[in-house]
Motif scaffolding. Sequence first.
Motif, PDB file in Angstrom:
ATOM      1  N   UNK A  86      17.949  36.949  70.460  1.00  0.00           N
ATOM      2  CA  UNK A  86      18.215  34.949  71.314  1.00  0.00           C
ATOM      3  C   UNK A  86      19.062  34.376  71.047  1.00  0.00           C
ATOM      4  N   UNK A  87      19.949  34.705  70.184  1.00  0.00           N
ATOM      5  CA  UNK A  87      21.693  33.748  70.614  1.00  0.00           C
ATOM      6  C   UNK A  87      22.108  34.836  71.512  1.00  0.00           C
ATOM      7  N   UNK A  88      23.097  34.272  72.899  1.00  0.00           N
ATOM      8  CA  UNK A  88      23.982  35.251  72.993  1.00  0.00           C
ATOM      9  C   UNK A  88      24.853  35.932  72.551  1.00  0.00           C
ATOM     10  N   UNK A  89      25.180  35.131  71.667  1.00  0.00           N
ATOM     11  CA  UNK A  89      26.844  35.273  70.831  1.00  0.00           C
ATOM     12  C   UNK A  89      26.647  36.998  69.897  1.00  0.00           C
ATOM     13  N   UNK A  90      27.833  37.119  69.889  1.00  0.00           N
ATOM     14  CA  UNK A  90      27.673  37.892  69.325  1.00  0.00           C
ATOM     15  C   UNK A  90      28.919  38.856  68.511  1.00  0.00           C
ATOM     16  N   UNK A  91      29.038  38.438  67.360  1.00  0.00           N
ATOM     17  CA  UNK A  91      30.748  39.342  65.896  1.00  0.00           C
ATOM     18  C   UNK A  91      30.957  40.245  66.855  1.00  0.00           C
ATOM     19  N   UNK A  92      32.667  40.175  66.565  1.00  0.00           N
ATOM     20  CA  UNK A  92      33.366  41.546  66.433  1.00  0.00           C
ATOM     21  C   UNK A  92      32.173  42.632  65.535  1.00  0.00           C
ATOM     22  N   UNK A  93      32.913  41.968  64.466  1.00  0.00           N
ATOM     23  CA  UNK A  93      32.053  43.347  63.005  1.00  0.00           C
ATOM     24  C   UNK A  93      30.442  43.833  63.633  1.00  0.00           C
ATOM     25  N   UNK A  94      29.550  42.853  64.660  1.00  0.00           N
ATOM     26  CA  UNK A  94      28.471  42.997  64.785  1.00  0.00           C
ATOM     27  C   UNK A  94      28.348  44.612  65.980  1.00  0.00           C
ATOM     28  N   UNK A  95      28.643  44.220  67.084  1.00  0.00           N
ATOM     29  CA  UNK A  95      28.956  44.881  67.892  1.00  0.00           C
ATOM     30  C   UNK A  95      29.849  46.334  67.038  1.00  0.00           C
ATOM     31  N   UNK A  96      30.867  46.196  66.324  1.00  0.00           N
ATOM     32  CA  UNK A  96      31.127  47.577  65.639  1.00  0.00           C
ATOM     33  C   UNK A  96      30.529  48.061  65.012  1.00  0.00           C
ATOM     34  N   UNK A  97      29.735  47.605  64.729  1.00  0.00           N
ATOM     35  CA  UNK A  97      28.608  48.500  63.767  1.00  0.00           C
ATOM     36  C   UNK A  97      27.847  49.413  64.848  1.00  0.00           C
ATOM     37  N   UNK A  98      26.999  48.233  65.955  1.00  0.00           N
ATOM     38  CA  UNK A  98      26.666  48.774  66.850  1.00  0.00           C
ATOM     39  C   UNK A  98      27.092  49.427  67.479  1.00  0.00           C
ATOM     40  N   UNK A  99      27.486  50.067  67.737  1.00  0.00           N
ATOM     41  CA  UNK A  99      28.556  51.576  67.986  1.00  0.00           C
ATOM     42  C   UNK A  99      28.924  52.711  67.404  1.00  0.00           C
ATOM     43  N   UNK A 100      28.788  51.930  66.182  1.00  0.00           N
ATOM     44  CA  UNK A 100      28.773  52.694  64.693  1.00  0.00           C
ATOM     45  C   UNK A 100      26.867  53.733  64.745  1.00  0.00           C
ATOM     46  N   UNK A 101      26.187  53.720  64.993  1.00  0.00           N
ATOM     47  CA  UNK A 101      24.584  53.237  64.892  1.00  0.00           C
ATOM     48  C   UNK A 101      24.506  53.835  66.191  1.00  0.00           C
ATOM     49  N   UNK A 102      24.783  53.784  66.833  1.00  0.00           N
ATOM     50  CA  UNK A 102      24.554  54.227  68.385  1.00  0.00           C
ATOM     51  C   UNK A 102      24.563  55.473  68.464  1.00  0.00           C
ATOM     52  N   UNK A 103      25.736  55.966  67.533  1.00  0.00           N
ATOM     53  CA  UNK A 103      26.159  57.680  67.613  1.00  0.00           C
ATOM     54  C   UNK A 103      24.797  58.399  67.107  1.00  0.00           C
ATOM     55  N   UNK A 104      23.865  57.472  66.196  1.00  0.00           N
ATOM     56  CA  UNK A 104      22.998  58.115  65.017  1.00  0.00           C
ATOM     57  C   UNK A 104      21.993  58.448  66.486  1.00  0.00           C
TER      58      UNK A 104
END
Length: 497
Positions: A86-104
């Motif tokens: 819903x919001x276009x912006x994301x935080x740096x720590x959100x993006x980092x944890x998304x990358x880590x989760x995508x490995x699962x």
Amino acid sequence: MLKLLTAAQTKEADHYTVINEPIRSSELMERASKAFVKLFIEKLSDRKKKILIFCGKGNNGGDGLAIARLLIDEGYTFVKIFIAEISEKSTEDFELNLERLQLKDTSIFYFKTAEDIEYQECDILIDALLGSGLNKPLEKEWEKLVKKINKFSGYKIAVDVPTGMPCEGELFNDIIIKSDLTITFQRPKLNFLLPISSPYIKEWKVVNIGLDENYIQSTSSPYYWFWKGDVQNYIKARQPFEHKGMLGHALIIAGNDETMGAALISSEACVKCGAGLTSAMIPKTGLRALNARVPEAMFTNKEKLGNLDWDKFKVIGIGPGLGSNDDSLSLLKTVLKNFKNPMVIDADAINMIGENQDLLKSVPKNSVFTPHMKEFDRLFGTHDSWWKRIETALKKSVDHQIYIVLKNRYTMIFTPQGICYFNSSGSPAMASGGMGDALTGIITGMISQGYSIEKAVQLAVFSHGFAGEQLAQKMYVVPATSLIKNMPYILRELLVK
């Protein structure tokens, strides 16, 4: 005592910890998520539960992604993640944890509108949408999403704070996730301690995430949280050769022909918490009941008020069941005119002062008012919110140099120095008649023993709640008389060995 923070101060504490520990913000997020998951596992250990995690794209959402990864690592077999775009912006720590989760090996579903989400059956739903940074009411898609999620099945757990709820101040509206459990970081949020949180938080737990405590304690917040470890340091052990004359003489002025129970409860509570001597000024019709119920208390005849030796009393507790007729008002005026030590003012005495505001000027400094919500409003005017009451209580306690004990699930103590202490003890099982009368007697008895007013009030409020809390483990409802009987044992338990 633990200082309580606003959302802005908590953010500053986060930043200070990151800079001064030092630690990366992503590592602090990992620490918070691990603390969350540890408590989650303690409460919900079944690894086969169906878990849905709703994440925003800010740091609360980053917590949610880290929690998802950690739950998968812990063997939870069904974890599905929904990311609100819903919001276009994301935080740096959100993006980092998304990358880590995508490995699962897990399912991640992205959505832009509430309509994109179909009704979901689940066992557990974790809310990590917006967290503590909210500063305006939810609207449009956020509003629709919260309303939809509230209709989902499953046990709902909020990360840090339910989406839509500000950490302090007035609620914007009722567009808030209704959580069964909120696991919050480092400190309870101020709004958790007020009745306004009740529809949205059934239970909350605090987990320590290692923010810098020295920094937190140095902040300028007037709000504190006190607990067992604090009041234990106050209790004085009885000393050799100490006798009743050294432990203060308290006078309880209470009761009317039809409300004698309030007088008996407050008098017995004063005795049972350790006052050296307790006198009860009650109607003669209650004398037989007083002798039967509280034989340790002495009768004081109000008809001989003109000859009363006021100086022999260390403290007076006045109000429970007193009534508010002309005779009671005359009695109150006489007491205020003659007694110059601190008083404990409750119930009908509060109501009469509320109706006769000039009497406030005659109240001795450092006296203690013990109102519930309606009594508070009668004394200081109608309020339409709890936050307005807090603002008024902070001001009036300083203006009149009094203590205000605003009774609630987490009772608040306001001091002449402009501090607000939240009490940690208590139980809903204590919601029964006479509890306030018992508290008045306990505060009066503590003051009589020579504690400073502030310590006496804190010790009384905590021990009163702690006694109820302990009894609630065995009783569905805790009557005031049961609590009073337990007071000597509770105080002995609190005494540092």
